[in-house]
Write a protein that holds these residues in place. Structure first.
Motif: not given
Length: 417
Positions: A57-76, A116-125
């Motif tokens: 989780i913290m790796m995804l947070r740092w990814l976003q804080k440093t200007g990149h886009k996190p993807i959280v993949l839920m294993g449905g 989360f959102g639609d921006g270039p570095t906003d996370a998506i799930m």
């Protein structure tokens, strides 16, 4: 290699998140050019993640804080099969309704850590059931199964350890690596995702996904893993005598979460400050240099910062104040875990061991009995002389409360209703 040039890799390398990478120099160059999209998968086996999931989780947070886009993949989809990595036995199969309920609980945790959102570095799930549930099995085997070597799959630790221990490994679980690899291919095609991250036990699955993208699409994909985090005494992160340290407040109160971090071993303080807070390096260096009783100040800072990230600033402040009043003033902090007991039941008397279990201070009646017999169980700060000692209305204080304690640091309240 020399110090990474990209902000993301510089942060995760310096803070101790990096264990393995398929092509560190190539990933560094790619991340330096502009925003990349990276994902980590989380199966929905419970309605909350626990502290053992905090590193990804913290790796995804740092990814976003440093200007990149996190993807959280839920294993449905993959939760219906079960990941054999690091497991001695097959996971319990869950119904679709259970998986959806668990997914909703996990989503609330990520809202604390990511934007989360639609921006270039906003996370998506994203839910991998979106494509896995639609697969035609025969077509899938013909198109993708032929790219996987059983010989190579048997050599990966997640499979090899189970076989060496002669532990049952179902064909259902054996498919997991193929499906996780296919997830990476789908995310690459649908969302231009170039990096998969995960724990070190996921290395075989991640490498297989990188290879599948290269074989089918000639795409340069990357894999990166974090080390297994253990405490200084060698215990697995996130496990206590009372069970898992959950991230969802419905499973574990903010106070108990704060107390978990306050009670870490002295040797872990600096490492955990780097992994589980966003404090700058110079402040961490100052805190980890404290010695003797002063190290408690560093532990409180760790507890404050970790709880703020997970539960918010208000909950962290309330938990710290409850701890201060409880331990420094001997008062009853209002944020202590509380159970409600009917007055008529209390009037009849309840065995002390039963109340300790019901309050969550012990995991079982047997553990409660052992705690009391060892001198660690207390009622209103007085030692309990016998596990069968009846707790009744006479033990209520002027506020209608009874204070239960397991040792010196763990407390709960009983409220008569």
């Amino acid at each position: 290699m020399t110090e990474p040039r990209s902000d993301f890799l510089r942060e995760i390398t310096g803070r101790g998140y990096l264990h393995q990478c398929t092509d560190l120099a190539g990933l560094d160059a790619r991340a330096e050019k502009g925003p990349i999209r990276a994902y980590i998968g989380f199966d929905c086996t419970a309605d909350s993640l626990h502290v053992g999931s905090l590193v990804p989780i913290m790796m995804l947070r740092w990814l976003q804080k440093t200007g990149h886009k996190p993807i959280v993949l839920m294993g449905g989809g993959t939760t219906k099969i079960g990941d054999p990595s690091g497991k001695d036995a097959a996971r319990q199969l869950l119904s679709d309704d259970q998986i959806q309920a668990n997914m909703a609980g996990i989503r609330r945790i990520f809202d604390q850590y990511l934007v989360f959102g639609d921006g270039p570095t906003d996370a998506i799930m994203i839910d991998n059931a979106d494509w896995l549930d639609r697969l035609n099995y025969v077509d899938f085997l013909r198109e993708y199964g032929r790219h996987f070597s059983v010989n190579q799959m048997l050599a990966f630790d997640s499979i090899k350890l189970r076989l060496e221990r002669e532990q049952h490994l179902s064909f259902l679980e054996f498919n997991y690596m193929v499906l996780q690899s296919y997830d990476f291919l789908e995310l690459s095609r649908r969302h231009d995702c170039v990096l998969q991250m995960g724990g070190s036990d996921q290395w075989g699955n991640i490498v297989s996904g990188v290879d599948l993208g290269r074989r089918l699409d000639r795409t340069s994909l990357f894999g990166l893993t974090s080390p297994l985090i253990t405490t200084g005494s060698g215990a697995k992160m996130g496990k206590t005598a009372q069970g898992a340290v959950w991230l969802n407040p419905a499973r574990l109160s903010a106070y108990d979460y704060w107390q978990y971090w306050r009670d870490v071993e002295d040797a872990d303080v600096g490492r955990f400050l780097r992994l589980f807070t966003e404090l700058p390096e110079d402040e961490i260096a100052r805190l980890e240099a404290l010695e003797g009783a002063e190290i408690n100040a560093a532990k409180k800072r760790l507890a404050d910062e970790a709880t703020r990230l997970c539960h918010g600033a208000a909950a962290a402040e309330a938990a710290a104040e409850t701890a201060r009043r409880t331990f420094e003033e001997g008062a009853l902090g209002q944020d202590l875990p509380t159970i409600e007991v009917p007055r008529d039941r209390l009037a009849q008397g309840i065995p002390a061991y039963a109340l300790l279990r019901e309050s969550g201070l012990t995991a079982s009646n047997g553990e409660a009995r052992r705690l009391i017999e060892g001198g660690g169980g207390r009622i209103n700060d007085a030692a309990i002389d016998s596990p069968a000692r009846a707790v009744n209305l006479d033990d209520l204080n002027s506020d209608g409360l009874i204070k239960l304690s397991a040792g010196k640091k763990r407390h709960a309240l009983v409220r008569a209703v």
